[in-house]
Design a protein around this motif. Structure first.
Motif, PDB file in Angstrom:
ATOM      1  N   ARG A 188       0.827  -1.206   0.000  1.00  0.00           N
ATOM      2  CA  ARG A 188       0.000   0.000   0.000  1.00  0.00           C
ATOM      3  C   ARG A 188       0.867   1.264   0.000  1.00  0.00           C
ATOM      4  O   ARG A 188       0.492   2.290  -0.550  1.00  0.00           O
ATOM      5  N   SER A 203       1.354  -6.830  -2.304  1.00  0.00           N
ATOM      6  CA  SER A 203       0.551  -7.237  -1.146  1.00  0.00           C
ATOM      7  C   SER A 203      -0.921  -7.192  -1.561  1.00  0.00           C
ATOM      8  O   SER A 203      -1.275  -6.612  -2.587  1.00  0.00           O
ATOM      9  N   GLN A 249      -0.390 -11.165  -6.460  1.00  0.00           N
ATOM     10  CA  GLN A 249      -0.485 -11.079  -4.994  1.00  0.00           C
ATOM     11  C   GLN A 249       0.308 -12.198  -4.322  1.00  0.00           C
ATOM     12  O   GLN A 249       0.198 -13.363  -4.692  1.00  0.00           O
ATOM     13  N   VAL A 250       1.098 -11.808  -3.333  1.00  0.00           N
ATOM     14  CA  VAL A 250       1.880 -12.773  -2.553  1.00  0.00           C
ATOM     15  C   VAL A 250       1.205 -12.924  -1.194  1.00  0.00           C
ATOM     16  O   VAL A 250       0.846 -11.924  -0.576  1.00  0.00           O
ATOM     17  N   THR A 294      -3.632 -15.820   0.513  1.00  0.00           N
ATOM     18  CA  THR A 294      -4.634 -15.972  -0.541  1.00  0.00           C
ATOM     19  C   THR A 294      -4.053 -15.593  -1.909  1.00  0.00           C
ATOM     20  O   THR A 294      -4.787 -15.389  -2.859  1.00  0.00           O
ATOM     21  N   SER A 326       3.676  -3.714   5.290  1.00  0.00           N
ATOM     22  CA  SER A 326       3.784  -3.717   6.749  1.00  0.00           C
ATOM     23  C   SER A 326       4.258  -5.056   7.304  1.00  0.00           C
ATOM     24  O   SER A 326       4.900  -5.102   8.350  1.00  0.00           O
ATOM     25  N   GLN A 332      -0.757 -12.604   6.992  1.00  0.00           N
ATOM     26  CA  GLN A 332      -1.226 -13.209   5.728  1.00  0.00           C
ATOM     27  C   GLN A 332      -0.247 -12.938   4.591  1.00  0.00           C
ATOM     28  O   GLN A 332      -0.188 -13.702   3.641  1.00  0.00           O
ATOM     29  N   HIS A 333       0.485 -11.856   4.663  1.00  0.00           N
ATOM     30  CA  HIS A 333       1.518 -11.606   3.636  1.00  0.00           C
ATOM     31  C   HIS A 333       2.729 -12.503   3.899  1.00  0.00           C
ATOM     32  O   HIS A 333       3.250 -13.144   2.988  1.00  0.00           O
ATOM     33  N   ASN A 378      10.672   0.502   4.698  1.00  0.00           N
ATOM     34  CA  ASN A 378       9.414   0.963   5.279  1.00  0.00           C
ATOM     35  C   ASN A 378       9.713   2.207   6.114  1.00  0.00           C
ATOM     36  O   ASN A 378      10.727   2.250   6.810  1.00  0.00           O
TER      37      ASN A 378
HETATM   38  P1  FAD Z   1      -0.425  -1.808   5.023  1.00  0.00           P
HETATM   39  O1  FAD Z   1      -0.608  -2.773   6.124  1.00  0.00           O
HETATM   40  O2  FAD Z   1      -1.344  -0.655   4.951  1.00  0.00           O
HETATM   41  O3  FAD Z   1       1.076  -1.300   5.118  1.00  0.00           O
HETATM   42  C1  FAD Z   1       1.630  -0.317   4.304  1.00  0.00           C
HETATM   43  C2  FAD Z   1       3.027  -0.047   4.807  1.00  0.00           C
HETATM   44  O4  FAD Z   1       3.665   0.862   3.948  1.00  0.00           O
HETATM   45  C3  FAD Z   1       3.062   0.549   6.197  1.00  0.00           C
HETATM   46  O5  FAD Z   1       3.874  -0.266   7.034  1.00  0.00           O
HETATM   47  C4  FAD Z   1       3.672   1.932   6.004  1.00  0.00           C
HETATM   48  O6  FAD Z   1       4.527   2.310   7.069  1.00  0.00           O
HETATM   49  C5  FAD Z   1       4.465   1.728   4.734  1.00  0.00           C
HETATM   50  N1  FAD Z   1       4.651   2.922   3.941  1.00  0.00           N
HETATM   51  C6  FAD Z   1       3.725   3.864   3.592  1.00  0.00           C
HETATM   52  N2  FAD Z   1       4.268   4.792   2.788  1.00  0.00           N
HETATM   53  C7  FAD Z   1       5.578   4.471   2.655  1.00  0.00           C
HETATM   54  C8  FAD Z   1       6.670   5.063   1.963  1.00  0.00           C
HETATM   55  N3  FAD Z   1       6.523   6.151   1.219  1.00  0.00           N
HETATM   56  N4  FAD Z   1       7.879   4.460   2.050  1.00  0.00           N
HETATM   57  C9  FAD Z   1       8.069   3.344   2.797  1.00  0.00           C
HETATM   58  N5  FAD Z   1       7.061   2.737   3.475  1.00  0.00           N
HETATM   59  C10 FAD Z   1       5.836   3.305   3.395  1.00  0.00           C
HETATM   60  N6  FAD Z   1      -2.306  -9.733   2.460  1.00  0.00           N
HETATM   61  C11 FAD Z   1      -1.370 -10.081   1.559  1.00  0.00           C
HETATM   62  O7  FAD Z   1      -0.424  -9.328   1.316  1.00  0.00           O
HETATM   63  N7  FAD Z   1      -1.477 -11.284   0.901  1.00  0.00           N
HETATM   64  C12 FAD Z   1      -2.465 -12.156   1.110  1.00  0.00           C
HETATM   65  O8  FAD Z   1      -2.513 -13.211   0.461  1.00  0.00           O
HETATM   66  C13 FAD Z   1      -3.468 -11.823   2.060  1.00  0.00           C
HETATM   67  N8  FAD Z   1      -4.485 -12.663   2.336  1.00  0.00           N
HETATM   68  C14 FAD Z   1      -5.393 -12.327   3.314  1.00  0.00           C
HETATM   69  C15 FAD Z   1      -6.376 -13.239   3.679  1.00  0.00           C
HETATM   70  C16 FAD Z   1      -7.276 -12.918   4.672  1.00  0.00           C
HETATM   71  C17 FAD Z   1      -8.318 -13.929   5.035  1.00  0.00           C
HETATM   72  C18 FAD Z   1      -7.200 -11.660   5.316  1.00  0.00           C
HETATM   73  C19 FAD Z   1      -8.154 -11.324   6.414  1.00  0.00           C
HETATM   74  C20 FAD Z   1      -6.231 -10.760   4.970  1.00  0.00           C
HETATM   75  C21 FAD Z   1      -5.318 -11.056   3.960  1.00  0.00           C
HETATM   76  N9  FAD Z   1      -4.317 -10.166   3.590  1.00  0.00           N
HETATM   77  C22 FAD Z   1      -3.366 -10.561   2.705  1.00  0.00           C
HETATM   78  C23 FAD Z   1      -4.317  -8.764   4.062  1.00  0.00           C
HETATM   79  C24 FAD Z   1      -3.345  -8.505   5.191  1.00  0.00           C
HETATM   80  O9  FAD Z   1      -3.982  -8.746   6.428  1.00  0.00           O
HETATM   81  C25 FAD Z   1      -2.890  -7.014   5.172  1.00  0.00           C
HETATM   82  O10 FAD Z   1      -4.021  -6.185   5.217  1.00  0.00           O
HETATM   83  C26 FAD Z   1      -2.075  -6.650   3.933  1.00  0.00           C
HETATM   84  O11 FAD Z   1      -1.022  -7.577   3.758  1.00  0.00           O
HETATM   85  C27 FAD Z   1      -1.508  -5.259   4.110  1.00  0.00           C
HETATM   86  O12 FAD Z   1      -0.831  -4.873   2.959  1.00  0.00           O
HETATM   87  P2  FAD Z   1       0.304  -3.762   3.025  1.00  0.00           P
HETATM   88  O13 FAD Z   1       1.374  -4.221   3.937  1.00  0.00           O
HETATM   89  O14 FAD Z   1       0.676  -3.422   1.639  1.00  0.00           O
HETATM   90  O15 FAD Z   1      -0.497  -2.511   3.599  1.00  0.00           O
END
Ligand code: FAD
Length: 319
Positions: A209, A234, A248-249, A252, A267, A271-272, A286
């Protein structure tokens, strides 16, 4: 030595890495035999590679239309082969198709099935990864011939000591009415942009994200290209439409285990992690020093990815 059937995954005339991993694992249990589904002429060109990794026999289940009917005909052929050869175990890849074939065959034969297996011992005791990788379970099938779906990247594929060119045996394939209720009407090839396939790549650069937008993913792609790697994402990134879902890694998504995994703006949710925690070296960028991904990373950079990644790309350009 008892036969162990390995259902071959292949594409573009090549044996996929997960098949070589399964053949390596199968040698712990008995003598591997490879089962190839495909159009006529698919199996013979794969035989040498399969033999190199220990397949003593290749069963060719070939039919011009077998790929046009999802998995039902494959499950029928496999169930009948299992009945005939009574193998010590049957291994399939733990992808969508492997799991569906295993489930259908288990029902047909009233056999036990183990999913997401990462190791299997000579007595059939298997190690399973459950709850998104949070727990490891040891299990054994107590009824019938064990069917196991093997998690990709769980073992390092190793050629067999005594590799031979295995004989290819044709299996009869009929597309019975019941097996042809669902027909594939279109296949759309995954656009890989010349990059290696995600689940087989030795370098994966993933964006989360924190990457912020679909346009910004070009930065993730640029770093991946500099490293000769694949691009991952993610779920937050794919759900936000930053990158297509097939990349997607995670729990799921796809399971990867490259030599190098670079997580940008991810983050590190459980699940990731489930899809990448067995990567050999993990680098995370990060801006939040408390991000859970740093618990897992071998090298962590606390910083803004838009400042860090261009510097990495510039340094790599100099090489
Ligand atoms: P976030 O958790 O929002 O993290 C974003 C990160 O980016 C933060 O740590 C922030 O500090 C950092 N950031 C922001 N801007 C910057 C910047 N400019 N420079 C550096 N860092 C920055 N997730 C998966 O990935 N894969 C799956 O297969 C998966 N399956 C799921 C299955 C179920 C049943 C459920 C409930 C959830 C699943 N999820 C899965 C979702 C998972 O729980 C998280 O919501 C998801 O992994 C979060 O993605 P993220 O780390 O990209 O986003």
């Amino acid at each position: 030595m008892a036969e162990v059937l390995v259902v071959v995954e292949h594409g573009d005339g090549q044996v996929k890495k997960v098949t070589l991993e399964m053949l390596t694992l199968a040698r712990e249990v008995g003598e591997p035999s490879a089962v190839v589904f495909g159009a006529p002429g698919t199996a013979a060109p794969l035989a040498e590679k399969l033999g190199e990794y220990g397949a003593a026999k290749v069963y060719a289940a070939e039919h011009a239309e077998i790929d046009g009917y999802l998995v039902a005909p494959k499950a029928t052929v496999l169930a009948s082969l299992i009945g005939e050869v009574q193998p010590a175990a049957v291994l399939l890849g733990a992808g969508q198709e492997g799991k569906e074939i295993a489930g259908r065959v288990a029902v047909k034969l009233d056999n036990g099935v183990l999913t997401d297996v990462s190791a299997i011992a000579a007595d059939g005791t298997a190690t399973q990864v459950v709850f998104a990788g949070a727990t490891i379970v040891t299990s054994k099938v107590t009824r019938g011939i064990p069917l196991a779906t093997v998690r990709p990247n769980s073992v390092t594929p190793a050629p067999a000591d005594a590799a031979a060119s295995p004989p290819v045996t044709e299996l009869p394939v009929t597309l019975a009415d019941s097996a042809t209720l669902v027909k594939v009407v279109e296949r759309v090839a995954e656009a890989k942009g010349g990059r290696p396939e995600l689940s087989e790549a030795s370098v994966v650069v993933s964006g989360g994200r924190g990457v912020g937008s679909a346009e910004n993913f070009s930065l993730v792609e640029e770093l991946a290209d500099r490293l000769g790697g694949a691009v991952g994402a993610s779920r937050a990134a794919t759900d936000s439409g930053f990158y297509p879902h097939q990349y997607q890694v995670g729990q799921t998504g796809k399971t990867v285990s490259p030599q190098l995994y670079v997580a940008l703006g991810i983050s590190g949710a459980i699940q990731h992690r489930a899809g990448m925690q067995t990567s050999k070296t993990i680098i995370a960028v990060n801006k939040d020093p408390e991000a859970p991904i740093f618990e897992l990373a071998d090298l962590g950079i606390v910083g803004d990815l838009f400042a860090v990644v261009p510097q990495a790309v510039t340094e790599l350009q100099k090489r």
